[in-house]
Design a protein around this motif. Structure first.
Motif, PDB file in Angstrom:
ATOM      1  N   ASP A  34       0.528  -1.363  -0.212  1.00  0.00           N
ATOM      2  CA  ASP A  34      -0.072   0.189  -0.499  1.00  0.00           C
ATOM      3  C   ASP A  34       1.105   1.558  -0.349  1.00  0.00           C
ATOM      4  O   ASP A  34       0.349   2.466   0.448  1.00  0.00           O
ATOM      5  CB  ASP A  34      -1.232  -0.505   0.978  1.00  0.00           C
ATOM      6  N   PRO A 172      -2.737   9.012  -2.691  1.00  0.00           N
ATOM      7  CA  PRO A 172      -1.576   8.152  -1.967  1.00  0.00           C
ATOM      8  C   PRO A 172      -1.418   7.372  -3.028  1.00  0.00           C
ATOM      9  O   PRO A 172      -0.657   6.406  -2.895  1.00  0.00           O
ATOM     10  CB  PRO A 172      -2.368   7.383  -0.885  1.00  0.00           C
ATOM     11  N   THR A 173      -1.898   7.080  -4.405  1.00  0.00           N
ATOM     12  CA  THR A 173      -1.450   6.523  -5.220  1.00  0.00           C
ATOM     13  C   THR A 173       0.345   6.658  -6.015  1.00  0.00           C
ATOM     14  O   THR A 173       0.259   5.265  -6.927  1.00  0.00           O
ATOM     15  CB  THR A 173      -3.085   6.466  -6.576  1.00  0.00           C
ATOM     16  N   TRP A 216      -9.401   0.340  -2.602  1.00  0.00           N
ATOM     17  CA  TRP A 216      -8.364   0.836  -1.270  1.00  0.00           C
ATOM     18  C   TRP A 216      -7.913   2.167  -0.465  1.00  0.00           C
ATOM     19  O   TRP A 216      -7.075   2.474  -0.099  1.00  0.00           O
ATOM     20  CB  TRP A 216      -7.141   0.411  -2.816  1.00  0.00           C
ATOM     21  N   ARG A 220      -6.436   3.462   2.748  1.00  0.00           N
ATOM     22  CA  ARG A 220      -5.562   4.195   2.749  1.00  0.00           C
ATOM     23  C   ARG A 220      -5.972   5.049   3.763  1.00  0.00           C
ATOM     24  O   ARG A 220      -4.864   4.869   4.451  1.00  0.00           O
ATOM     25  CB  ARG A 220      -5.135   4.840   1.335  1.00  0.00           C
ATOM     26  N   SER A 223      -6.702   3.497   7.661  1.00  0.00           N
ATOM     27  CA  SER A 223      -5.058   3.180   7.777  1.00  0.00           C
ATOM     28  C   SER A 223      -4.787   4.037   8.603  1.00  0.00           C
ATOM     29  O   SER A 223      -2.854   3.878   9.276  1.00  0.00           O
ATOM     30  CB  SER A 223      -4.533   2.226   7.036  1.00  0.00           C
ATOM     31  N   ARG A 224      -4.348   5.540   7.775  1.00  0.00           N
ATOM     32  CA  ARG A 224      -3.580   6.719   8.210  1.00  0.00           C
ATOM     33  C   ARG A 224      -3.937   6.725   9.925  1.00  0.00           C
ATOM     34  O   ARG A 224      -4.425   6.972  10.070  1.00  0.00           O
ATOM     35  CB  ARG A 224      -3.582   7.574   7.576  1.00  0.00           C
ATOM     36  N   PRO A 228      -1.141   0.111   9.680  1.00  0.00           N
ATOM     37  CA  PRO A 228      -1.256  -0.187   8.792  1.00  0.00           C
ATOM     38  C   PRO A 228      -2.032  -2.121   8.667  1.00  0.00           C
ATOM     39  O   PRO A 228      -1.258  -2.973   9.089  1.00  0.00           O
ATOM     40  CB  PRO A 228       0.890  -0.399   7.944  1.00  0.00           C
ATOM     41  N   THR A 231      -2.406  -4.313   2.162  1.00  0.00           N
ATOM     42  CA  THR A 231      -3.657  -4.951   1.184  1.00  0.00           C
ATOM     43  C   THR A 231      -3.536  -7.016   0.786  1.00  0.00           C
ATOM     44  O   THR A 231      -2.619  -6.577  -0.221  1.00  0.00           O
ATOM     45  CB  THR A 231      -3.336  -4.731  -0.368  1.00  0.00           C
TER      46      THR A 231
END
Ligand SMILES: C[S@@+](CC[C@H](N)C(=O)[O-])C[C@H]1O[C@@H](n2cnc3c(N)ncnc32)[C@H](O)[C@@H]1O
Length: 257
Positions: A34, A172-173, A216, A220, A223-224, A228, A231
């Motif tokens: 991730d 974040p990608t 996804w 993300r 989970s910030r 973590p 994935t």
């Protein structure tokens, strides 16, 4: 050539767009499912799906701009020796740990013999190379007659600049500043350049599947700051063909004899 061990703290910040030293700074991200390079994992799987099993023993796949070797797990069992060429030593060291034979070099002047490769892959590379035509000429030179070129890159359009840079680099990608949109590659020019070097390239637009990508992104965000949540393989967004080549596209074609 650069040395991945150069002192990050000595550098001016931020680095200019597309400065390859960014890959040293992001070295810990390559294999985080991730992490900042997550989308490269999705694209690697889609690229590998274009590569058939090797047709002969000792078949060679040359992976131009291989990074940390994210293509390697998706080629497992296909029977290729996987050689990776990259400018970034810190990435190549990781690629080697994933079974890739590393070659520290420039995709515009590859230190490998003419016609050595059964497959040349150039995933998310051309849009980072100031002289992408030279890299295409090298890719075609490396291919033996009948060999296969597979690639993916970003198109030179306003929509691509909007989605990949203005929007993508705020999500974040895609790492911020990793692209210089002036280097993006027009798909018609790429097809013409490949034809000039003996490869009839077919292209198709691709994009990440929307539901998978939204799920996804949500994971993300959730989970910030917390634990973590890696994935799991089954939940990784899929790269899907789409009707338009105007943002992200794949190309594949066989070298004429
Ligand atoms: C976006 S990453 C893609 C990495 C890999 N192909 C993947 O899909 O995971 C671009 C890679 O190209 C490398 N690169 C950029 N310009 C290059 C050049 N002229 N020759 C060789 N590698 C280059 C960078 O060091 C980086 O590893």
């Amino acid at each position: 050539m650069r040395d991945g061990s150069s002192r990050v703290s000595d550098r001016p910040r931020p680095l200019p767009p597309n400065d390859p030293r960014q890959y040293d700074d992001l070295a810990d991200e390559w294999w985080r499912p991730d992490g900042a390079f997550a989308m490269l994992h999705w694209l690697a799987r889609a690229r590998a799906a274009l590569v058939p099993p090797a047709a002969r023993p000792d078949a060679l796949l040359v992976d131009l701009g291989c990074g940390a070797g994210l293509l390697a797990p998706h080629l497992a069992g296909k029977g290729y020796r996987h050689v990776g060429v990259d400018l970034t030593r810190s990435a190549l060291a990781q690629a080697a740990r994933h079974g890739v034979t590393p070659v520290n070099g420039d995709a515009t002047a590859v230190p490998l013999a003419d016609g050595c490769a059964d497959v040349v892959a150039a995933g998310e590379l051309l849009e980072h190379v100031p002289d992408w035509r030279r890299a295409v000429a090298e890719a075609c030179r490396l291919l033996r007659p009948g060999g296969l070129l597979v690639l993916d890159t970003l198109n030179d359009t306003a929509l691509s600049r909007l989605i990949a840079v203005e929007i993508g680099e705020r999500l974040p990608t895609v790492p911020r500043g990793i692209h210089d949109p002036r280097l993006f590659v027009d798909h018609r020019e790429l097809v013409a350049e490949c034809a000039r070097h003996g490869v009839d390239l077919r292209v198709r637009g691709v994009r990440p599947g929307l539901p998978g990508t939204l799920a996804w992104l949500l994971r993300r965000i959730r989970s910030r700051g917390g634990r973590p949540q890696p994935t799991t393989v089954g939940r990784v967004p899929r790269i899907r063909p789409t009707w338009s080549t105007s943002v992200l596209y794949q190309g594949w074609g066989v070298r004429r004899g």
